[in-house]
Design a protein around this motif. Structure first.
Motif, PDB file in Angstrom:
ATOM      1  N   PRO B 145       0.802  -1.234   0.000  1.00 30.17           N
ATOM      2  CA  PRO B 145       0.000   0.000   0.000  1.00 30.17           C
ATOM      3  C   PRO B 145       0.828   1.273   0.000  1.00 30.17           C
ATOM      4  O   PRO B 145       0.282   2.360  -0.195  1.00 30.17           O
ATOM      5  N   THR B 146       2.131   1.166   0.202  1.00 31.97           N
ATOM      6  CA  THR B 146       2.938   2.394   0.267  1.00 31.97           C
ATOM      7  C   THR B 146       3.369   2.891  -1.115  1.00 31.97           C
ATOM      8  O   THR B 146       3.942   3.973  -1.223  1.00 31.97           O
ATOM      9  N   ARG B 147       3.153   2.105  -2.159  1.00 39.81           N
ATOM     10  CA  ARG B 147       3.631   2.510  -3.488  1.00 39.81           C
ATOM     11  C   ARG B 147       3.030   3.846  -3.931  1.00 39.81           C
ATOM     12  O   ARG B 147       1.855   4.115  -3.690  1.00 39.81           O
ATOM     13  N   LEU B 148       3.818   4.622  -4.613  1.00 39.52           N
ATOM     14  CA  LEU B 148       3.314   5.843  -5.234  1.00 39.52           C
ATOM     15  C   LEU B 148       2.800   5.558  -6.642  1.00 39.52           C
ATOM     16  O   LEU B 148       1.830   6.158  -7.099  1.00 39.52           O
ATOM     17  N   ALA B 149       3.465   4.690  -7.344  1.00 40.99           N
ATOM     18  CA  ALA B 149       3.051   4.361  -8.710  1.00 40.99           C
ATOM     19  C   ALA B 149       1.725   3.606  -8.683  1.00 40.99           C
ATOM     20  O   ALA B 149       1.446   2.848  -7.749  1.00 40.99           O
ATOM     21  N   THR B 150       0.933   3.838  -9.691  1.00 41.88           N
ATOM     22  CA  THR B 150      -0.364   3.173  -9.823  1.00 41.88           C
ATOM     23  C   THR B 150      -0.275   2.149 -10.956  1.00 41.88           C
ATOM     24  O   THR B 150       0.752   2.080 -11.658  1.00 41.88           O
ATOM     25  N   PRO B 151      -1.340   1.385 -11.169  1.00 40.27           N
ATOM     26  CA  PRO B 151      -1.291   0.393 -12.262  1.00 40.27           C
ATOM     27  C   PRO B 151      -1.067   1.017 -13.630  1.00 40.27           C
ATOM     28  O   PRO B 151      -0.617   0.334 -14.553  1.00 40.27           O
ATOM     29  N   THR B 152      -1.384   2.302 -13.782  1.00 37.33           N
ATOM     30  CA  THR B 152      -1.206   2.921 -15.101  1.00 37.33           C
ATOM     31  C   THR B 152       0.043   3.794 -15.194  1.00 37.33           C
ATOM     32  O   THR B 152       0.332   4.343 -16.261  1.00 37.33           O
ATOM     33  N   SER B 153       0.774   3.919 -14.113  1.00 38.65           N
ATOM     34  CA  SER B 153       2.020   4.693 -14.174  1.00 38.65           C
ATOM     35  C   SER B 153       3.009   3.985 -15.100  1.00 38.65           C
ATOM     36  O   SER B 153       3.124   2.752 -15.073  1.00 38.65           O
ATOM     37  N   THR B 154       3.714   4.774 -15.887  1.00 34.76           N
ATOM     38  CA  THR B 154       4.617   4.192 -16.877  1.00 34.76           C
ATOM     39  C   THR B 154       6.026   4.748 -16.679  1.00 34.76           C
ATOM     40  O   THR B 154       6.218   5.972 -16.707  1.00 34.76           O
ATOM     41  N   ALA B 155       6.963   3.859 -16.497  1.00 35.95           N
ATOM     42  CA  ALA B 155       8.359   4.297 -16.340  1.00 35.95           C
ATOM     43  C   ALA B 155       8.845   4.870 -17.667  1.00 35.95           C
ATOM     44  O   ALA B 155       8.537   4.332 -18.743  1.00 35.95           O
ATOM     45  N   GLY B 199      23.051   3.165 -11.236  1.00 36.37           N
ATOM     46  CA  GLY B 199      22.624   4.551 -11.078  1.00 36.37           C
ATOM     47  C   GLY B 199      21.494   4.936 -12.009  1.00 36.37           C
ATOM     48  O   GLY B 199      20.798   5.916 -11.770  1.00 36.37           O
ATOM     49  N   GLY B 200      21.307   4.159 -13.079  1.00 39.32           N
ATOM     50  CA  GLY B 200      20.244   4.444 -14.029  1.00 39.32           C
ATOM     51  C   GLY B 200      18.985   3.651 -13.734  1.00 39.32           C
ATOM     52  O   GLY B 200      18.262   3.950 -12.771  1.00 39.32           O
ATOM     53  N   PRO B 201      18.682   2.642 -14.538  1.00 37.16           N
ATOM     54  CA  PRO B 201      17.408   1.924 -14.372  1.00 37.16           C
ATOM     55  C   PRO B 201      17.174   1.368 -12.966  1.00 37.16           C
ATOM     56  O   PRO B 201      16.048   1.398 -12.470  1.00 37.16           O
ATOM     57  N   HIS B 202      18.231   0.843 -12.334  1.00 43.02           N
ATOM     58  CA  HIS B 202      18.023   0.279 -10.998  1.00 43.02           C
ATOM     59  C   HIS B 202      17.475   1.323 -10.036  1.00 43.02           C
ATOM     60  O   HIS B 202      16.433   1.148  -9.414  1.00 43.02           O
ATOM     61  N   ASN B 203      18.189   2.410  -9.893  1.00 46.82           N
ATOM     62  CA  ASN B 203      17.740   3.451  -8.962  1.00 46.82           C
ATOM     63  C   ASN B 203      16.419   4.052  -9.419  1.00 46.82           C
ATOM     64  O   ASN B 203      15.544   4.375  -8.603  1.00 46.82           O
ATOM     65  N   TYR B 204      16.288   4.204 -10.729  1.00 39.50           N
ATOM     66  CA  TYR B 204      15.084   4.834 -11.264  1.00 39.50           C
ATOM     67  C   TYR B 204      13.841   4.041 -10.862  1.00 39.50           C
ATOM     68  O   TYR B 204      12.847   4.604 -10.396  1.00 39.50           O
ATOM     69  N   ILE B 205      13.894   2.747 -11.044  1.00 38.99           N
ATOM     70  CA  ILE B 205      12.706   1.930 -10.748  1.00 38.99           C
ATOM     71  C   ILE B 205      12.375   1.964  -9.255  1.00 38.99           C
ATOM     72  O   ILE B 205      11.199   1.989  -8.867  1.00 38.99           O
ATOM     73  N   HIS B 206      13.397   1.988  -8.426  1.00 38.25           N
ATOM     74  CA  HIS B 206      13.127   2.105  -6.985  1.00 38.25           C
ATOM     75  C   HIS B 206      12.320   3.371  -6.706  1.00 38.25           C
ATOM     76  O   HIS B 206      11.327   3.362  -5.977  1.00 38.25           O
ATOM     77  N   GLY B 207      12.766   4.491  -7.285  1.00 36.68           N
ATOM     78  CA  GLY B 207      12.063   5.744  -7.044  1.00 36.68           C
ATOM     79  C   GLY B 207      10.712   5.797  -7.724  1.00 36.68           C
ATOM     80  O   GLY B 207       9.748   6.343  -7.183  1.00 36.68           O
ATOM     81  N   PHE B 208      10.646   5.219  -8.907  1.00 38.55           N
ATOM     82  CA  PHE B 208       9.402   5.220  -9.678  1.00 38.55           C
ATOM     83  C   PHE B 208       8.292   4.493  -8.916  1.00 38.55           C
ATOM     84  O   PHE B 208       7.162   4.983  -8.818  1.00 38.55           O
ATOM     85  N   VAL B 209       8.586   3.354  -8.375  1.00 39.88           N
ATOM     86  CA  VAL B 209       7.565   2.604  -7.620  1.00 39.88           C
ATOM     87  C   VAL B 209       7.218   3.362  -6.346  1.00 39.88           C
ATOM     88  O   VAL B 209       6.048   3.490  -5.969  1.00 39.88           O
TER      89      VAL B 209
END
Lengths: 160, 498
Positions: B145-155, B199-209
């Motif tokens: 429940p803590t995620r910021l991204a929703t089912p329609t959020s797109t990286a 530093g790119g996709p790995h970190n990005y996905i952590h922040g994105f979710v």
């Protein structure tokens, strides 16, 4: 395949001997304990999310850009990334992308090494007069635009 | 020579397999069978919502959440391992998370009861939205429940898309690709610098979710494990498909992790060196030989017709092949377990033993005809290998051996970035007591160096430089090599019985 794979994993030479090394010279490793180029800090914020920096004169065209985030003030834990690109004189958007990076966790400073993509290397190998490095904060979730307070400080970029 | 090479690799892999598989087999043969049937990590996008793998993952997560806090396998305790020990922004990032995933996967296997369970991965590069299974319901064990991204959020494709991933995979230098080095004596959490993957996709996905995923307690979100499985898949691809080598630096290889626990909750100790064998003995990816989703064009292995494969049984085939179809087919057959060997076309060897000392590199010459050098430069169909035979193995704690080609002045200060650098070898062997030392054979691929230097005629001058490990005072000061042989050949596979 298993044995061949194991051969690759166990016996193979390090990067510089690789046949796919074209275009990239290996970066001399450093342990990150010596901050580089702290003379000129760049500060990005939610209200001023981008900055254009003039390029230094290159003796040889660089292959790697190193950017260090020295401080992050992000009390709302906003999800942001930093994009880097080369921009022609007067350019505002677009340009030649270099890469996008992000901190993890979202308030953790760090040093980021970005190998320059071939198009960026080609641009830098030519006449780079008037070119600028554009750094921009970007929200990771378009539905959540960045808001204040959010401040990201970066050291002067290092080109290698 | 082929036998030597195979024996060396077999010994290494089987020995590691024995340790990794927990003494599962009484013979190397049975270990081989287990390795060849190792679980397959699949793209979650290829699984239906009620796929047994997803159901097993749900069951495992629920079971871990129900375990008492005194159990190391407890869900929060697993996340605390990350919170307290995870290395980031240094070259331990990749191997540490590889080990973390492997032991977590074993716990899932045990607690779900699915014997061949393998963690699925989330290919955020191709499917930039969070997989729907992770939004099934607010009561689902895979929901956070803590995620910021929703089912329609797109990286953003500009951060994690296929072209970004392809660019990252093109990076050949581990010290760039795998984040920066730290000294052997440093804490595993010492920061160096981020490579483009971390530093790119790995970190990005952590922040994105977002939510838990943007903190060091990110493993509380069940999505964490699928995200890191994608990172792991990328590293495996970088090694096995793109054929980029890892560093051989002992400060990296010898690092041990002691914070993980096995499927029974018992603490384990695992080294980076041993973890390098995981992808070839403990799991594989569903599209390991498929470069298509990583930005290059190789047809999927699934295109192989089993009947055709059976028809070709016992035939020796060139691994590379004359056509793209041949190459794809042969790569798939190799992936399915066919034996791979080196068919040597020409051999050129030294006639006398070689001795190098710390302050005295050894130099020898191999007389090579121009047509052979031209053959060696041809590309992926032909390989040029330098075999170092009869190498004393009791030097391992003191130095590694750097090999240079046609560089008479090469010395300890000549960096691996020098264009004449061929590679480095060292041994994992440690001499413990009488009789522990021995001899071994090492192979280095010299083809790229020949190509890089544009060598058109011989002789080839091979220099061996002893490079002491940092912060160690060498006790051994010499190295003996009985014979050096240049082998020009090609990989072939023998299609094995199904």
């Amino acid at each position: 395949m298993i044995w061949r794979a194991a051969l690759l994993l166990l016996v193979a030479a390090p990067g510089p001997a690789c046949s796919c090394a074209a275009g990239h010279e290996p970066v001399e490793p450093h342990d990150g304990t010596e901050p580089q180029g702290l003379e000129m800090e760049v500060e990005l914020s939610a209200s001023a999310p981008q900055e254009r920096l003039p390029l230094p004169a290159f003796a040889t065209a660089p292959t790697v850009l190193q950017l260090a985030i020295t401080a992050i003030d992000n009390p709302k834990a906003q999800a942001f990334a930093v994009s880097a690109s080369l921009q022609p004189p007067g350019g505002v958007e677009g340009g030649v992308p270099i890469g996008t990076f992000a901190p993890f966790p979202v308030d953790q400073p760090g040093t980021f090494v970005l190998p320059l993509p071939a198009p960026a290397q080609e641009v830098l190998a030519g006449a780079s007069e008037g070119l600028a490095l554009r750094l921009a904060l970007e929200p990771m979730l378009p539905e959540r635009p960045l808001v204040e307070p959010l401040r990201v400080s970066l050291a002067e970029p290092t080109w290698q | 020579m082929e036998r030597n090479r195979r024996n060396f690799i077999k010994t290494a892999a089987a020995g590691a397999g024995w340790a990794m598989l927990g003494g599962c087999a009484s013979t190397i043969q049975s270990c081989q069978e287990i390795i060849e049937r190792r679980p397959v990590r699949r793209n979650i996008a290829s699984l239906s919502p009620d796929d047994p793998v997803i159901e097993a993952y749900r069951a495992a997560v629920s079971a871990m959440k129900a375990l008492p806090s005194t159990d190391r396998r407890n869900w929060t305790n697993q996340a605390l391992i990350h919170q307290n020990y995870c290395p980031h922004e240094n070259w331990l990032f990749l191997p540490w998370h590889r080990c973390y995933l492997l032991y977590f996967e074993r716990i899932c296997r045990k607690l779900s009861g699915m014997e061949d369970f393998a963690l699925p991965y989330w290919n955020w590069s191709e499917q930039p939205r969070i997989p729907s299974a992770f939004f099934a319901s607010t009561f689902d064990p895979l929901f956070d429940p803590t995620r910021l991204a929703t089912p329609t959020s797109t990286a953003a494709a500009s951060a994690v898309g296929p072209s970004v991933l392809a660019g990252i995979l093109d990076e050949p230098n581990f010290l760039v690709y795998g984040s920066g080095p730290i000294p052997a004596s440093a804490s595993q959490r010492r920061r160096s610098y981020y490579g483009p993957l971390e530093g790119g996709p790995h970190n990005y996905i952590h922040g994105f979710v977002g939510g838990n995923m943007s903190t060091y307690m990110s493993p509380l979100d069940p999505l964490f494990w699928l995200h890191h499985n994608m990172v792991e898949r990328t590293w495996v691809h970088w090694n096995l498909v793109r054929e980029h080598p890892n560093t051989e630096d002992r400060a990296w290889l010898d690092r041990e992790f002691t914070e993980f626990c096995d499927e029974d909750g018992n603490p384990v100790t695992i080294s980076v060196a041993l973890s390098l064998l995981f992808p070839v003995i403990s799991y594989r990816y569903d599209d390991e030989e498929d470069d298509a989703t990583m930005g290059a064009a190789v047809a999927p292995a699934a295109a192989i017709d089993p009947a055709q494969a059976a028809k070709d049984r016992a035939m020796w085939l060139r691994l590379s092949g004359d056509t793209k179809a041949d190459r794809d087919a042969n790569a798939a057959r190799a992936q399915q377990g066919a034996r791979v060997d080196l068919q040597v076309l020409e051999r050129i060897a030294t006639s006398t033993p070689l001795s190098a000392a710390l302050d005295q590199p050894a130099v020898t010459r191999l007389m090579v005809d121009p047509p052979l050098l031209e053959l060696a430069r041809r590309g992926r169909d032909v390989r040029a290998l330098l075999a170092f035979e009869g190498v004393g193995l009791d030097f391992t704690t003191d130095f590694s051996v750097r090999v240079f080609l046609n560089h008479p002045g090469a010395g300890p200060d000549t960096p691996p970035s020098d264009p004449h650098f061929v590679g480095t070898f060292a041994s994992f062997h440690h001499a413990h007591g009488p009789g522990a030392a021995g001899v071994g054979t090492f192979l280095l691929d010299v083809g790229p160096t020949i190509e890089r230097l544009g060598l058109e005629e011989g002789p080839l001058e091979v220099s061996l430089v002893l490079a002491p490990f940092p912060d160690r005072e060498p006790t051994e000061r010499t190295l003996e090599v009985a014979r050096i042989e240049l082998q020009i050949g090609r990989d072939v596979i023998e299609v094995s019985d199904p």
